[in-house]
Design a protein around this motif. Sequence first.
Motif, PDB file in Angstrom:
ATOM      1  N   VAL A   1      46.183  52.895  42.040  1.00 14.35           N
ATOM      2  CA  VAL A   1      45.363  53.217  41.468  1.00 14.35           C
ATOM      3  C   VAL A   1      45.274  52.959  39.885  1.00 14.35           C
ATOM      4  O   VAL A   1      46.478  52.978  39.505  1.00 14.35           O
ATOM      5  N   VAL A   2      44.483  52.238  39.385  1.00 13.86           N
ATOM      6  CA  VAL A   2      44.723  51.828  37.784  1.00 13.86           C
ATOM      7  C   VAL A   2      43.996  52.901  36.983  1.00 13.86           C
ATOM      8  O   VAL A   2      42.933  53.247  36.849  1.00 13.86           O
ATOM      9  N   ILE A   3      44.991  53.551  36.327  1.00  6.78           N
ATOM     10  CA  ILE A   3      44.384  54.740  35.579  1.00  6.78           C
ATOM     11  C   ILE A   3      43.576  54.595  34.201  1.00  6.78           C
ATOM     12  O   ILE A   3      43.178  55.256  33.472  1.00  6.78           O
ATOM     13  N   THR A   4      43.523  53.047  33.826  1.00  6.39           N
ATOM     14  CA  THR A   4      42.756  52.820  33.019  1.00  6.39           C
ATOM     15  C   THR A   4      41.313  52.252  33.495  1.00  6.39           C
ATOM     16  O   THR A   4      40.564  51.720  32.630  1.00  6.39           O
ATOM     17  N   ASP A   5      41.147  52.340  34.760  1.00  5.56           N
ATOM     18  CA  ASP A   5      40.036  51.995  35.292  1.00  5.56           C
ATOM     19  C   ASP A   5      38.820  53.008  35.458  1.00  5.56           C
ATOM     20  O   ASP A   5      39.073  54.207  35.060  1.00  5.56           O
ATOM     21  N   ARG A   6      37.614  52.750  35.751  1.00  4.08           N
ATOM     22  CA  ARG A   6      36.387  53.398  35.725  1.00  4.08           C
ATOM     23  C   ARG A   6      36.666  54.697  36.709  1.00  4.08           C
ATOM     24  O   ARG A   6      36.290  56.064  36.313  1.00  4.08           O
ATOM     25  N   MET A   7      37.291  54.412  38.085  1.00  3.25           N
ATOM     26  CA  MET A   7      37.270  55.545  38.928  1.00  3.25           C
ATOM     27  C   MET A   7      38.060  56.642  38.623  1.00  3.25           C
ATOM     28  O   MET A   7      37.751  57.984  38.741  1.00  3.25           O
TER      29      MET A   7
END
Length: 505
Positions: free
Chosen positions: A454-460
């Motif tokens: 999970v990319v915690i700077t991403d939209r989701m």
Amino acid sequence: MDSTISSSASLSIPKFRCFDPTYAYSPTTANHRRSFSNFSPTFKSSSRVNMVDFENYERKIVTGDAGYVLEDVPHLSDYIPDLPIVVHKDSPRGTHFRRAGPRQRVYFESNEVYACIVTCGGLCPGLNTVIREIVCGLHYMYGVNNVLGIEGGYRGFYARNTIPLTPKVVNDIHKRGGTILGTSRGGHDTSKIVDSIQDRGINQVYIIGGDGTQKGASVIFEEIRRRGLKVAVAGIPKTIDNDIPVIDKSFGFDTAVEEAQRAINAAHVESESFDNCIGVVKLMGRYSGFIAMYATLASRDVDCCLIPESPFYLEGPGGLFEFIEKRLNEQGHMVIVIAEGAGQDLLNECMRTMDQQDASGNKLLQDVGLWISQKIKEHFAKRPKMPINLKYIDPTYMIRAIPSNASDNVYCTLLAHSAIHGAMAGYTGFTVGPVNGRHAYIPFHRVTERQNKVVITDRMWARLLSSTNQPSFLDQKDISRSKTEEVSETPLLSAENHAQEIATK
């Protein structure tokens, strides 16, 4: 219907398609200029841009080579001169993979095919569906009648019995959880496996498993190639955590998220029924928090989601305990979802445990659900004016053992058929999966070189934070480190985080 569109009914009805300059599409015949067409990836800067006035609305028409037409959306730079660009990140066009599907040329005679199927690693919804669809696909699409099931994982090649698989044998196995072939973890003797394949006359090997299994499949393929054997090795990637890179998602993930809702709903009902009650649900996610994140978003009953990719701390301002107190004061109850790999650094530091590994080489994790439940109880025991109830739910093995749902059943069918078509066409040393929505053949090394996280700077993740209204739980040390990393590479715009692998023929 809008009058502007209906007024052109006398014209040929255009096909509306999307144009994404990031991806390469095959050009097709251009339609009427009001439609979106498939654009050539070599769309040049010399293309003409016309602002067409149509009933007091300026339409942005972009025309290119070979008559391609794009009706674009307006951009601020169209009417604001010298609009400054704040961030601009150039990225490569991406890696292309061979499109999966049936081929005109087939390199195996149907009556000469002797295929085998093996399942390895932990359980996952959909394993039996993949087995069934490989057997039925080989039989009904290519007339293959000789298929073996290898019992007990990789070691079953030389240590266990085999099961003859026919459409009748596998007819209803998709309705059951687990795998009819059995599975195992741990190492194997590659030489013995290939000896067994060679001695039995097997010429197609279908391997179903996660990243460790795919690494083993890659080693088996290399040994087969070294010996010069006419044996196709095809992998079907399996992981309930959805942590296999490159592919859009792994099978069983949708089922896991759906089943996780039952546990979250139970925790929500319990927490609402008692004063100051906290429901804690531990979900799977050793290194990646996809199940916890998607289950939280789907539920809308979760107040806090903790995943391995997003660090948190317990004590002090901005910590988890402070947030729990705040939420209990506001609504009198709360639900916490935690992935099994979250907070392991805090737990290991607290318990002073040594790094240990399981049979598959994965780091053994402590039970973070029980640990955090105990820590919460200890914290509020020091506050007699705020007594709490805590309900802990761990549905891990219930989720792994159930049959796949309708969505995953369809997906497993597509994966199995893609593997069959590839093997019959002579491709080998590959795994199958959707890349940007199109099924492709992917070399083994691409799905084993890293883990999807999970990319915690991403939209989701931003959507999740908005849904739960939880803080980021970052302390000053984390914030300073994050700012330092952003100087070298902005995660949101990183080509690594937004891979552009495109499936093409």
